[in-house]
Scaffold this motif. Sequence first.
Motif, PDB file in Angstrom:
ATOM      1  N   UNK A  74     -10.181  -2.440 -11.332  1.00 31.45           N
ATOM      2  CA  UNK A  74     -10.518  -3.774 -10.822  1.00 31.45           C
ATOM      3  C   UNK A  74     -10.860  -3.765  -9.343  1.00 31.45           C
ATOM      4  N   UNK A  75     -11.000  -2.588  -8.752  1.00 35.19           N
ATOM      5  CA  UNK A  75     -11.330  -2.509  -7.333  1.00 35.19           C
ATOM      6  C   UNK A  75     -12.708  -3.109  -7.050  1.00 35.19           C
ATOM      7  N   UNK A  76     -12.833  -3.783  -5.916  1.00 36.44           N
ATOM      8  CA  UNK A  76     -14.118  -4.350  -5.518  1.00 36.44           C
ATOM      9  C   UNK A  76     -15.099  -3.244  -5.137  1.00 36.44           C
ATOM     10  N   UNK A  77     -16.384  -3.539  -5.265  1.00 38.61           N
ATOM     11  CA  UNK A  77     -17.427  -2.566  -4.927  1.00 38.61           C
ATOM     12  C   UNK A  77     -17.778  -2.708  -3.451  1.00 38.61           C
ATOM     13  N   UNK A  78     -16.964  -2.084  -2.610  1.00 41.57           N
ATOM     14  CA  UNK A  78     -17.130  -2.185  -1.165  1.00 41.57           C
ATOM     15  C   UNK A  78     -17.397  -0.815  -0.564  1.00 41.57           C
ATOM     16  N   UNK A  79     -17.757  -0.809   0.723  1.00 40.31           N
ATOM     17  CA  UNK A  79     -18.126   0.434   1.404  1.00 40.31           C
ATOM     18  C   UNK A  79     -16.912   1.344   1.534  1.00 40.31           C
ATOM     19  N   UNK A  80     -17.075   2.589   1.135  1.00 39.43           N
ATOM     20  CA  UNK A  80     -15.959   3.530   1.093  1.00 39.43           C
ATOM     21  C   UNK A  80     -15.396   3.843   2.477  1.00 39.43           C
ATOM     22  N   UNK A  81     -16.229   3.767   3.517  1.00 41.52           N
ATOM     23  CA  UNK A  81     -15.763   4.092   4.864  1.00 41.52           C
ATOM     24  C   UNK A  81     -15.066   2.921   5.542  1.00 41.52           C
ATOM     25  N   UNK A  82     -15.169   1.733   4.963  1.00 43.39           N
ATOM     26  CA  UNK A  82     -14.508   0.569   5.538  1.00 43.39           C
ATOM     27  C   UNK A  82     -13.140   0.290   4.934  1.00 43.39           C
ATOM     28  N   UNK A  83     -12.692   1.171   4.053  1.00 44.68           N
ATOM     29  CA  UNK A  83     -11.411   0.964   3.379  1.00 44.68           C
ATOM     30  C   UNK A  83     -10.236   1.392   4.265  1.00 44.68           C
ATOM     31  N   UNK A  84      -9.076   0.764   4.029  1.00 43.38           N
ATOM     32  CA  UNK A  84      -7.808   1.276   4.536  1.00 43.38           C
ATOM     33  C   UNK A  84      -7.151   2.045   3.401  1.00 43.38           C
ATOM     34  N   UNK A  85      -6.665   3.238   3.707  1.00 39.67           N
ATOM     35  CA  UNK A  85      -6.074   4.116   2.700  1.00 39.67           C
ATOM     36  C   UNK A  85      -4.571   4.243   2.928  1.00 39.67           C
ATOM     37  N   UNK A  86      -3.819   4.373   1.825  1.00 39.52           N
ATOM     38  CA  UNK A  86      -2.358   4.392   1.867  1.00 39.52           C
ATOM     39  C   UNK A  86      -1.816   5.550   1.029  1.00 39.52           C
ATOM     40  N   UNK A  87      -0.663   6.064   1.418  1.00 40.23           N
ATOM     41  CA  UNK A  87      -0.008   7.052   0.551  1.00 40.23           C
ATOM     42  C   UNK A  87       0.468   6.399  -0.737  1.00 40.23           C
ATOM     43  N   UNK A  88       0.661   5.084  -0.734  1.00 39.21           N
ATOM     44  CA  UNK A  88       1.074   4.307  -1.910  1.00 39.21           C
ATOM     45  C   UNK A  88       2.493   4.628  -2.371  1.00 39.21           C
ATOM     46  N   UNK A  89       2.844   5.894  -2.381  1.00 37.30           N
ATOM     47  CA  UNK A  89       4.205   6.319  -2.715  1.00 37.30           C
ATOM     48  C   UNK A  89       4.894   6.785  -1.432  1.00 37.30           C
ATOM     49  N   UNK A  90       6.222   6.821  -1.488  1.00 34.77           N
ATOM     50  CA  UNK A  90       7.013   7.139  -0.299  1.00 34.77           C
ATOM     51  C   UNK A  90       7.045   8.642  -0.021  1.00 34.77           C
ATOM     52  N   UNK A  91       7.348   8.973   1.206  1.00 33.52           N
ATOM     53  CA  UNK A  91       7.577  10.343   1.609  1.00 33.52           C
ATOM     54  C   UNK A  91       8.639  10.373   2.706  1.00 33.52           C
ATOM     55  N   UNK A  92       9.183  11.522   2.893  1.00 37.06           N
ATOM     56  CA  UNK A  92      10.129  11.689   3.996  1.00 37.06           C
ATOM     57  C   UNK A  92       9.343  11.671   5.298  1.00 37.06           C
ATOM     58  N   UNK A  93       9.902  10.993   6.292  1.00 39.86           N
ATOM     59  CA  UNK A  93       9.307  10.975   7.619  1.00 39.86           C
ATOM     60  C   UNK A  93      10.374  11.447   8.603  1.00 39.86           C
ATOM     61  N   UNK A  94      10.634  12.757   8.587  1.00 38.81           N
ATOM     62  CA  UNK A  94      11.675  13.321   9.432  1.00 38.81           C
ATOM     63  C   UNK A  94      13.036  12.784   9.038  1.00 38.81           C
ATOM     64  N   UNK A  95      13.666  12.048   9.920  1.00 40.23           N
ATOM     65  CA  UNK A  95      14.989  11.468   9.654  1.00 40.23           C
ATOM     66  C   UNK A  95      14.918  10.212   8.796  1.00 40.23           C
ATOM     67  N   UNK A  96      13.714   9.747   8.485  1.00 44.36           N
ATOM     68  CA  UNK A  96      13.546   8.442   7.838  1.00 44.36           C
ATOM     69  C   UNK A  96      12.726   8.551   6.555  1.00 44.36           C
ATOM     70  N   UNK A  97      12.391   7.399   5.967  1.00 45.83           N
ATOM     71  CA  UNK A  97      11.605   7.293   4.732  1.00 45.83           C
ATOM     72  C   UNK A  97      10.429   6.379   5.039  1.00 45.83           C
TER      73      UNK A  97
END
Length: 390
Positions: free
Chosen positions: A218-241
């Motif tokens: 269902x994603x919109x048909x928009x310019x690929x370079x104008x997107x914001x990208x996310x890890x979507x899932x969590x990861x360790x960030x040193x001492x944090x999440x």
Amino acid sequence: MNYSSQRRILKLQLYKFISHKIDRSMLTSKPYIRYSQTVEVKQPDEERLIREILDSVARQGQKVFDKHRHAMRGAHAKSHGGLKGELKIYDNLPVHLAQGLFCEPRTYPVMIRFSTVPGDILPDGLSCFRGIGIKVIGVPEPKLLEPDALTQDFLMINSPIFPSGNIARFLPEQLLQEKVVVSAPEEAQQLFGTAARTVNAMTQKVGINLYPSALGLTQSETHILGETYYTSAALRYGDYIAKLSVTPTSASLQPLIGKRIDTQNASVLRDLIVEFFRQQAAEYELRVQLCTNLETMPIEDTSIEWSEGESPYQPIAKLIIPKQEAYSPARQVYVDDVLSFNAWHCIAEHQPLGSIQRLRKEVYEASSRYRHTMNQQPKKEPQSIEEMPD
């Protein structure tokens, strides 16, 4: 300068030093959650679910190989551009942001791959999640996979969530993907994607999302370079999440944010990237969202979006991409057949977290082995940015 003046100056310098080192989370009512091995919860019957998903991905991969006479990635098979750039970590990050790879200001060379999520080469008219893979070069610390490699991977899609949520809900979606990718003609897949977007656009007005699939149909048909990208899932960030994002920031990219595109050309996304980087450069900002509440910002359910009101994304680095040829024949072969990306190809301080991430470790490794074996292309991690052809 008298003795008392010297003491005042020394005390001021010491105060500034201590103030910089204080973790800002200690000054808020919602401290950032500390990482520990207990934050992950193994899902019921997890090993069996992973095996069934692996079997489905393998069957799908074999059918795709038979179709193209060439092995493809199990996910993100279609690339749209390969780029060289730099990751510049910001100076003077506070302690809660100066973690892992980002613990000190440095500039790393990076290889970047833009892609779309299906495990087959399909027309760009089949709107689905777009992805960006970032391979950081020159990271000497041991990796969770291939410990001696000098690279660190970050994988993201243009959605703050991964709709399946966990591996139990992902299995039926993968089985459906296997049937669709293998059996349905490309025209039928495109028609289904168009219908899903149309229905979803209407139902979202009343707060309903009817097609929250792992493919993102269902994603919109928009310019690929104008997107914001996310890890979507969590990861360790040193001492944090945390979760990470990459957001377009340069003036060259601003007009592309949300810009609708015509997808009648089956390779329009590649053409857009090639045309853009032949003429101009781009900058994105890498940001981190730290977990403040394991109940409202869960690790084991990627379908729940972490509220930016509760914990906003904070800037940690700049991604700089100069003008270049993004898809020469030599670069295409290198990006598609030589390079591999895996969220688990990382230092321990950035270990992926949650059942979807644990699944990715197995699926991506199996897919990479199959692809490199079938295409007779030795698997190796780059040691220099110069290994990517111009």
